[in-house]
Design an enzyme around this catalytic site. Sequence first.
Site, PDB file in Angstrom:
ATOM      1  CB  CYS A   1      -0.896   0.003   1.236  1.00  0.00           C
ATOM      2  SG  CYS A   1      -1.822   1.534   1.439  1.00  0.00           S
TER       3      CYS A   1
ATOM      4  CG  HIS B   1      -6.006  -2.020  -4.697  1.00  0.00           C
ATOM      5  ND1 HIS B   1      -7.072  -2.168  -3.843  1.00  0.00           N
ATOM      6  CD2 HIS B   1      -4.911  -2.353  -3.969  1.00  0.00           C
ATOM      7  CE1 HIS B   1      -6.644  -2.571  -2.662  1.00  0.00           C
ATOM      8  NE2 HIS B   1      -5.333  -2.689  -2.716  1.00  0.00           N
ATOM      9  CD  GLU B   2      -8.065   2.089  -7.514  1.00  0.00           C
ATOM     10  OE1 GLU B   2      -9.097   1.990  -6.826  1.00  0.00           O
ATOM     11  OE2 GLU B   2      -6.928   2.283  -7.003  1.00  0.00           O
TER      12      GLU B   2
ATOM     13  CB  VAL C   1       2.685 -13.962 -21.448  1.00  0.00           C
ATOM     14  CG1 VAL C   1       1.572 -14.686 -20.715  1.00  0.00           C
ATOM     15  CG2 VAL C   1       3.717 -13.432 -20.470  1.00  0.00           C
ATOM     16  CD  GLU C   2       8.442 -18.753 -19.704  1.00  0.00           C
ATOM     17  OE1 GLU C   2       8.388 -19.900 -19.218  1.00  0.00           O
ATOM     18  OE2 GLU C   2       8.787 -17.753 -19.054  1.00  0.00           O
ATOM     19  CG  LEU C   3       2.793 -20.249 -18.120  1.00  0.00           C
ATOM     20  CD1 LEU C   3       2.286 -21.638 -17.766  1.00  0.00           C
ATOM     21  CD2 LEU C   3       1.739 -19.206 -17.838  1.00  0.00           C
TER      22      LEU C   3
ATOM     23  CG  ASP D   1      -2.697  -3.512  -0.516  1.00  0.00           C
ATOM     24  OD1 ASP D   1      -3.307  -3.649   0.565  1.00  0.00           O
ATOM     25  OD2 ASP D   1      -2.527  -2.416  -1.063  1.00  0.00           O
TER      26      ASP D   1
END
Length: 139
Positions: free
Chosen positions: A34, A75-76, A56-58, A41
């Site tokens: 946060c 968060h946004e 995307v490669e994991l 968070d």
Amino acid sequence: MPSTPSKTLETFPNPKPGRDFHIHMEVPEFTCLCPKTGQPDFATLVLDYIPNQACVELKSLKLYMWSFRDEGHFHEDVTNRILDDLVAATDPRYMRLTAKFYVRGGIFTNVVAEHRKDGWQPAPRVDLTQFEHQSNTRG
């Protein structure tokens, strides 16, 4: 490939670029800080996308997500930043990132960010599959 946090997202060629197909991923252990309190968070991130030329490669995705652990983000902001980075790396036809943050101050926060490639239209009646969440953190 390294096993420490990294902002590098690696990709591999889409094995079926002529077909729209839906990739669904869940990241149940996302953490950041946060920016107001410095407290951690926690969130479950749900990534749904229709790739264009790259996927995307994991492992790189895991290390990328891990790189936010000691960074302060609203968060946004973090949801949109992650989406922007994934779009920049993969240039998908469509991508949606849902961030389900755990309760903080009695409030659950969900942030949904989407990207649609210019000119891409799904075939009529494309319903994205609803997957049961594998995480025991939240329903």
